[in-house]
Scaffold this motif. Structure first.
Motif, PDB file in Angstrom:
ATOM      1  N   ASP A 276     -23.223 -63.960 -11.842  1.00 25.20           N
ATOM      2  CA  ASP A 276     -22.449 -64.127 -10.613  1.00 25.20           C
ATOM      3  C   ASP A 276     -23.199 -63.444  -9.468  1.00 25.20           C
ATOM      4  N   PRO A 277     -23.653 -64.190  -8.452  1.00 22.87           N
ATOM      5  CA  PRO A 277     -24.495 -63.588  -7.420  1.00 22.87           C
ATOM      6  C   PRO A 277     -23.775 -62.532  -6.589  1.00 22.87           C
ATOM      7  N   THR A 278     -22.485 -62.725  -6.348  1.00 22.39           N
ATOM      8  CA  THR A 278     -21.749 -61.739  -5.547  1.00 22.39           C
ATOM      9  C   THR A 278     -21.568 -60.442  -6.318  1.00 22.39           C
ATOM     10  N   LEU A 279     -21.065 -60.536  -7.556  1.00 20.59           N
ATOM     11  CA  LEU A 279     -20.867 -59.329  -8.359  1.00 20.59           C
ATOM     12  C   LEU A 279     -22.193 -58.659  -8.662  1.00 20.59           C
ATOM     13  N   GLY A 280     -23.200 -59.446  -8.995  1.00 21.47           N
ATOM     14  CA  GLY A 280     -24.504 -58.864  -9.289  1.00 21.47           C
ATOM     15  C   GLY A 280     -25.062 -58.083  -8.116  1.00 21.47           C
ATOM     16  N   ALA A 281     -24.908 -58.626  -6.913  1.00 20.44           N
ATOM     17  CA  ALA A 281     -25.393 -57.924  -5.717  1.00 20.44           C
ATOM     18  C   ALA A 281     -24.619 -56.638  -5.479  1.00 20.44           C
ATOM     19  N   HIS A 282     -23.274 -56.684  -5.690  1.00 20.45           N
ATOM     20  CA  HIS A 282     -22.457 -55.476  -5.518  1.00 20.45           C
ATOM     21  C   HIS A 282     -22.859 -54.393  -6.519  1.00 20.45           C
TER      22      HIS A 282
ATOM     23  N   VAL B 156     -32.592 -49.776 -10.207  1.00 24.17           N
ATOM     24  CA  VAL B 156     -31.871 -50.908 -10.771  1.00 24.17           C
ATOM     25  C   VAL B 156     -32.731 -52.163 -10.790  1.00 24.17           C
ATOM     26  N   THR B 157     -32.759 -52.836 -11.943  1.00 17.88           N
ATOM     27  CA  THR B 157     -33.341 -54.161 -12.076  1.00 17.88           C
ATOM     28  C   THR B 157     -32.207 -55.141 -12.362  1.00 17.88           C
ATOM     29  N   TRP B 158     -32.124 -56.236 -11.619  1.00 14.52           N
ATOM     30  CA  TRP B 158     -31.036 -57.202 -11.773  1.00 14.52           C
ATOM     31  C   TRP B 158     -31.591 -58.542 -12.226  1.00 14.52           C
ATOM     32  N   CYS B 159     -31.081 -59.055 -13.346  1.00 10.55           N
ATOM     33  CA  CYS B 159     -31.433 -60.373 -13.849  1.00 10.55           C
ATOM     34  C   CYS B 159     -30.197 -61.264 -13.824  1.00 10.55           C
ATOM     35  N   GLN B 160     -30.399 -62.565 -13.576  1.00 13.27           N
ATOM     36  CA  GLN B 160     -29.267 -63.473 -13.419  1.00 13.27           C
ATOM     37  C   GLN B 160     -29.100 -64.469 -14.563  1.00 13.27           C
ATOM     38  N   ASP B 161     -29.899 -64.342 -15.617  1.00 13.77           N
ATOM     39  CA  ASP B 161     -29.652 -65.169 -16.801  1.00 13.77           C
ATOM     40  C   ASP B 161     -30.054 -64.392 -18.041  1.00 13.77           C
ATOM     41  N   GLY B 162     -29.543 -64.845 -19.189  1.00 10.93           N
ATOM     42  CA  GLY B 162     -29.720 -64.099 -20.419  1.00 10.93           C
ATOM     43  C   GLY B 162     -31.159 -64.061 -20.917  1.00 10.93           C
ATOM     44  N   ASP B 163     -31.901 -65.143 -20.745  1.00 10.83           N
ATOM     45  CA  ASP B 163     -33.280 -65.166 -21.235  1.00 10.83           C
ATOM     46  C   ASP B 163     -34.141 -64.142 -20.496  1.00 10.83           C
ATOM     47  N   GLU B 164     -34.028 -64.141 -19.173  1.00  8.18           N
ATOM     48  CA  GLU B 164     -34.787 -63.171 -18.380  1.00  8.18           C
ATOM     49  C   GLU B 164     -34.321 -61.752 -18.690  1.00  8.18           C
TER      50      GLU B 164
END
Length: 236
Positions: free
Chosen positions: A17-23, A35-43
Motif C-alpha cells: 500500500d503506497p500510502t501506508l508504506g510511505a507513512h 529504513v528500506t521500503w519494498c512494495q512487493d514480496g519478491d523484492e
C-alpha cells in the motif's frame, strides 16, 4: 517518550500500500531508523535475505511472495525479528504467524504510536538477548526491567513472574485492543487454549493485583466476557 535508541538500527518494511508504506517509512525514519521500503514480496524477500537488518516489518498479503512464505524462508536462514501486519485481523492469521516464528502481529488499522510501542518491545527483547541494557521506561510511565522480568513505578517494583511480565508486554503492545484467550495462550503461555484451563485467568488476576499494588492507575486490565481481555485507559 523514552524509547529504543534507534540510531544505526536498520529496518526493512515490506508493504504494497503506497500510502501506508510511505507513512511507515517516514515515521520510522524520523525516529532515527535506517529504513528500506519494498512494495512487493519478491523484492522484500531478496532484501531480507541479502541485508543485515535489525527488524523486518511486513504485510501478510503481498504481491509476489506472501508474508508467511517470506517468514518461513527467513526462519530457515536467519534470526532477524519479524513483525507481521494484516488487515484481516483474524485469529487464525495471528496464530499462523506466531506458529511460523513471527515476533509480533499488528492488526490493521493501527496507530503510529502503537507501531512504535510494538517495535520497541521486539527490539528490547533482542537487545536483552545480546546483553544490552534494558529500556528505561515505557510511554505509560512504567519502568521495565527485562533482566529480572519485572516492572516498577516510582521506584516500587511489582514482583512479577516471567509469565506475568510477558503478559504485560503483550498488553502494552496492544493497548485498547481486546485480546482473545486463544491468542494469549499461544503468544504468552505457548500452548493451545482449552475450555477448562484457568491458568491464564490466574496470571491475569495476579498481574492486575500487582499493578494496583504499586499504584498504577493509568490503565486497567478488563475482562471482556466471552472474548478475552483488554488493557484500556482508565476512565476518569
Amino acid at each position: 517518550m523514552n524509547a529504543i535508541a534507534a540510531s544505526g538500527l536498520r529496518l526493512l518494511t515490506i508493504e504494497d500500500d503506497p500510502t501506508l508504506g510511505a507513512h511507515l517509512s517516514s515515521h520510522l525514519s524520523e525516529r532515527g531508523f535506517d529504513v528500506t521500503w519494498c512494495q512487493d514480496g519478491d523484492e522484500g524477500l531478496a532484501q531480507a535475505r541479502g541485508g543485515d537488518y535489525d527488524l523486518v516489518l511486513m504485510d501478510i498479503m503481498l504481491p509476489g511472495t506472501g508474508g508467511l512464505d517470506i517468514l518461513r524462508t527467513l526462519r530457515r536462514e536467519r534470526a532477524v525479528p519479524v513483525i507481521l501486519m494484516s488487515a484481516l485481523g483474524a485469529e487464525q492469521d495471528r496464530i499462523a504467524g506466531f506458529s511460523q516464528g513471527a515476533d509480533d502481529y499488528l492488526p490493521k488499522p493501527f496507530s503510529l504510536a502503537e507501531l512504535s510501542v510494538r517495535v520497541d518491545a521486539v527490539l528490547r527483547r533482542v537487545a536483552l538477548e545480546r546483553g544490552s541494557q534494558p529500556l528505561a521506561a515505557t510511554p505509560t510511565g512504567l519502568q521495565m526491567d527485562p533482566h529480572k522480568d519485572d516492572v516498577g513505578l516510582d521506584g516500587q517494583w511489582a514482583g512479577l513472574t516471567a509469565t506475568e511480565y510477558r503478559l504485560l508486554e503483550t498488553f502494552l503492545g496492544s493497548q485498547g485492543e481486546t485480546l482473545s484467550k486463544p491468542f494469549l495462550y499461544q503468544h504468552v503461555l505457548h500452548r493451545a487454549f482449552t475450555a477448562h484451563d484457568r491458568s491464564l485467568d490466574m496470571h491475569v488476576s495476579h498481574l492486575r493485583r500487582k499493578l494496583q499494588a504499586i499504584g498504577y492507575l493509568r490503565h486497567q486490565l478488563h475482562t471482556v466476557w466471552g472474548k478475552g481481555y483488554v488493557f484500556a485507559e482508565s476512565e476518569e
